[in-house]
Design a protein around this motif. Structure first.
Motif, PDB file in Angstrom:
ATOM      1  N   LEU A   1      -0.660 -28.269  19.342  1.00 22.73           N
ATOM      2  CA  LEU A   1       0.239 -29.242  18.823  1.00 22.73           C
ATOM      3  C   LEU A   1       1.266 -28.474  18.141  1.00 22.73           C
ATOM      4  N   PHE A   2       2.428 -29.220  18.303  1.00 23.77           N
ATOM      5  CA  PHE A   2       3.700 -28.835  17.802  1.00 23.77           C
ATOM      6  C   PHE A   2       4.333 -29.942  16.989  1.00 23.77           C
ATOM      7  N   PRO A   3       4.073 -30.285  15.660  1.00 20.14           N
ATOM      8  CA  PRO A   3       4.492 -31.322  15.075  1.00 20.14           C
ATOM      9  C   PRO A   3       5.697 -31.759  14.866  1.00 20.14           C
ATOM     10  N   ASP A   4       6.536 -30.389  14.656  1.00 16.75           N
ATOM     11  CA  ASP A   4       8.080 -30.561  14.476  1.00 16.75           C
ATOM     12  C   ASP A   4       8.574 -29.474  15.127  1.00 16.75           C
ATOM     13  N   GLY A   5       9.914 -29.701  15.762  1.00 16.62           N
ATOM     14  CA  GLY A   5      10.790 -28.698  15.894  1.00 16.62           C
ATOM     15  C   GLY A   5      10.738 -28.308  17.507  1.00 16.62           C
ATOM     16  N   ALA A   6      10.064 -29.104  18.338  1.00 16.47           N
ATOM     17  CA  ALA A   6      10.028 -28.992  19.827  1.00 16.47           C
ATOM     18  C   ALA A   6      11.069 -29.699  20.393  1.00 16.47           C
ATOM     19  N   GLY A   7      11.864 -30.571  19.916  1.00 16.67           N
ATOM     20  CA  GLY A   7      13.120 -31.011  20.416  1.00 16.67           C
ATOM     21  C   GLY A   7      12.781 -32.241  21.083  1.00 16.67           C
ATOM     22  N   ALA A   8      13.501 -32.503  22.174  1.00 16.83           N
ATOM     23  CA  ALA A   8      13.222 -33.749  23.196  1.00 16.83           C
ATOM     24  C   ALA A   8      13.334 -33.579  24.680  1.00 16.83           C
ATOM     25  N   GLY A   9      13.203 -32.073  25.023  1.00 17.14           N
ATOM     26  CA  GLY A   9      12.975 -31.820  26.367  1.00 17.14           C
ATOM     27  C   GLY A   9      12.743 -30.362  26.703  1.00 17.14           C
ATOM     28  N   LEU A  10      11.959 -30.146  27.814  1.00 14.09           N
ATOM     29  CA  LEU A  10      11.543 -28.774  28.173  1.00 14.09           C
ATOM     30  C   LEU A  10      11.711 -28.683  29.731  1.00 14.09           C
ATOM     31  N   ARG A  11      11.514 -27.575  30.297  1.00 13.15           N
ATOM     32  CA  ARG A  11      11.336 -27.052  31.593  1.00 13.15           C
ATOM     33  C   ARG A  11       9.989 -26.538  31.767  1.00 13.15           C
ATOM     34  N   TYR A  12       9.025 -27.271  32.737  1.00 13.63           N
ATOM     35  CA  TYR A  12       7.883 -26.615  33.067  1.00 13.63           C
ATOM     36  C   TYR A  12       8.011 -26.309  34.552  1.00 13.63           C
ATOM     37  N   GLY A  13       7.434 -24.998  34.801  1.00 12.82           N
ATOM     38  CA  GLY A  13       7.381 -24.526  36.207  1.00 12.82           C
ATOM     39  C   GLY A  13       7.853 -23.086  36.301  1.00 12.82           C
ATOM     40  N   THR A  14       8.350 -22.687  37.703  1.00 13.00           N
ATOM     41  CA  THR A  14       8.804 -21.397  37.893  1.00 13.00           C
ATOM     42  C   THR A  14      10.152 -21.179  37.871  1.00 13.00           C
ATOM     43  N   ALA A  15      10.490 -20.146  38.369  1.00  9.15           N
ATOM     44  CA  ALA A  15      12.090 -19.904  38.367  1.00  9.15           C
ATOM     45  C   ALA A  15      12.692 -20.748  39.315  1.00  9.15           C
ATOM     46  N   ASP A  16      12.053 -21.148  40.636  1.00 14.06           N
ATOM     47  CA  ASP A  16      12.601 -22.011  41.687  1.00 14.06           C
ATOM     48  C   ASP A  16      12.262 -23.398  41.624  1.00 14.06           C
ATOM     49  N   LYS A  17      11.350 -23.811  40.998  1.00 15.91           N
ATOM     50  CA  LYS A  17      10.865 -25.134  40.983  1.00 15.91           C
ATOM     51  C   LYS A  17       9.963 -25.537  39.833  1.00 15.91           C
ATOM     52  N   ALA A  18      10.563 -26.874  39.319  1.00 18.10           N
ATOM     53  CA  ALA A  18      10.060 -27.239  38.077  1.00 18.10           C
ATOM     54  C   ALA A  18       9.996 -28.740  37.757  1.00 18.10           C
ATOM     55  N   ILE A  19       9.645 -28.910  36.630  1.00 14.95           N
ATOM     56  CA  ILE A  19       9.678 -30.543  36.198  1.00 14.95           C
ATOM     57  C   ILE A  19      10.593 -30.482  35.026  1.00 14.95           C
ATOM     58  N   HIS A  20      11.710 -31.320  34.965  1.00 13.70           N
ATOM     59  CA  HIS A  20      12.317 -31.065  33.676  1.00 13.70           C
ATOM     60  C   HIS A  20      11.902 -32.445  32.919  1.00 13.70           C
ATOM     61  N   PHE A  21      11.404 -32.159  31.779  1.00 13.12           N
ATOM     62  CA  PHE A  21      10.780 -33.247  31.152  1.00 13.12           C
ATOM     63  C   PHE A  21      11.223 -33.807  29.846  1.00 13.12           C
ATOM     64  N   THR A  22      11.592 -34.818  29.590  1.00  9.20           N
ATOM     65  CA  THR A  22      12.527 -35.303  28.441  1.00  9.20           C
ATOM     66  C   THR A  22      11.660 -36.588  27.776  1.00  9.20           C
ATOM     67  N   TRP A  23      11.858 -36.596  26.497  1.00 10.46           N
ATOM     68  CA  TRP A  23      11.426 -37.670  25.883  1.00 10.46           C
ATOM     69  C   TRP A  23      12.328 -38.289  24.797  1.00 10.46           C
ATOM     70  N   GLU A  24      12.073 -39.523  24.295  1.00 12.74           N
ATOM     71  CA  GLU A  24      12.617 -40.141  23.382  1.00 12.74           C
ATOM     72  C   GLU A  24      11.692 -40.965  22.324  1.00 12.74           C
ATOM     73  N   ASN A  25      12.304 -40.969  20.787  1.00  6.42           N
ATOM     74  CA  ASN A  25      11.471 -41.405  19.802  1.00  6.42           C
ATOM     75  C   ASN A  25      10.070 -40.999  19.763  1.00  6.42           C
ATOM     76  N   LEU A  26       9.827 -39.683  20.030  1.00  8.27           N
ATOM     77  CA  LEU A  26       8.445 -39.069  19.824  1.00  8.27           C
ATOM     78  C   LEU A  26       8.454 -37.883  19.286  1.00  8.27           C
ATOM     79  N   PRO A  27       8.416 -37.573  18.441  1.00  5.98           N
ATOM     80  CA  PRO A  27       8.975 -36.354  17.239  1.00  5.98           C
ATOM     81  C   PRO A  27       7.686 -35.281  17.659  1.00  5.98           C
ATOM     82  N   ASN A  28       6.428 -35.538  17.868  1.00  9.25           N
ATOM     83  CA  ASN A  28       5.508 -34.511  18.301  1.00  9.25           C
ATOM     84  C   ASN A  28       5.226 -34.222  19.707  1.00  9.25           C
TER      85      ASN A  28
END
Length: 287
Positions: A205-232
């Protein structure tokens, strides 16, 4: 029960009325990106967490001095939603308060969940509306599970890379409750190389500071995952299980030794009478 299917030229998605839970994400090449709910590991796929996230002490919450039973992650994920609207590339389900829901959560509410396709992305929006006459405390979160490894990426290293490049402090759980101490971040310059041992002690769990987006996957294939109004943000899997959950929340589990009052839970929401709140994530398939 009959699933609702939505699609465009890039994606096909199915959604169940039970929990308004997404059941599959398939790209036009036939590859499946969402976890299939194999009960040998975990039967969930993409539940919504409402009216609380995580556990409560002794599985009970207090509201205005009254105690109510409440299982982990609340009741919405096991509730039957009604289809409110549907088009070729979107659907919207609603869950409204009832005599049954008021026995454990004494508020009048509507929880709407919309799944909408935007190019190669699926966007999930929750709207919580307080239709009662008093302040309404709650927590809300998303719990989508994606396959690990991603399709066609067997044997390759997978990472989670935060869009903001930060290294947020880590908090762990004990018996489903939040430990108070903050630990050193497992992220280095925003990057976390995934390993099943990371989840030997339950979720991260990262209660603060993770921002509002991440990239999950490998160098060539991934999911760009973003979120709004969700601080944790939480990351969860079971050691050895072929999925990872990317979980943005507004509200966490209760703290160890803390109050069972729903209004006092960390990062919880409170809506006034007639007010609404919007919460959203978007998962874009890349590569």
């Amino acid at each position: 029960m009959q699933l609702i299917e939505i699609g465009n030229e890039h994606l096909s998605v199915t959604v169940s009325p039970l929990g308004s839970e997404m059941q599959s994400i398939v790209t036009s090449d036939g590859q499946s990106w969402l976890w299939d709910g194999d009960a040998a590991f975990w039967a969930g796929r993409s539940p919504v967490l409402f009216p609380m996230v995580g556990k409560a002490p002794d599985d009970h919450i207090s509201i205005d001095g009254q105690r109510f039973p409440m299982g982990q992650h609340g009741f919405a994920r096991r509730s039957q939603f009604e289809l409110a609207e549907q088009g070729a590339d979107f659907c919207r389900f609603e869950l409204k308060s009832s005599l049954s829901s008021r026995t454990v959560y004494p508020f009048d509410f509507t929880l709407s969940l919309e799944h909408r396709l935007v190019g190669r992305a699926v966007q999930v929006t929750a709207e919580v509306h307080n239709s009662g006459h008093s302040l309404m405390p709650f927590g809300i979160g998303f719990h989508p599970a994606f396959v690990w490894p991603l399709p066609g990426c067997e044997g390759q290293s997978h990472s989670v890379v935060l869009d903001n490049g930060h290294a947020p402090a880590l908090v762990r759980l004990s018996g489903g409750l939040v430990k108070p101490e903050k630990l050193a971040s497992p992220f280095v310059d925003g990057r976390l190389v995934l390993d099943h041992e990371l989840f030997a002690s339950d979720a991260m769990l990262f209660p603060d500071g993770a921002g509002a987006g991440l990239r999950y996957g490998t160098a060539d294939k991934a999911i760009h995952f973003t979120w709004e109004n969700l601080p944790n943000l939480a990351l969860w899997s079971k050691p050895g299980a072929p999925f990872i959950c990317l979980e943005p929340w507004h509200g966490t589990a209760a703290e160890m030794g803390g109050s069972d009052d729903l209004a006092e839970r960390p990062y919880g929401e409170v809506l006034g009478p007639g007010s609404s709140g919007l919460y959203r994530f978007k998962a874009e398939m890349v590569g």
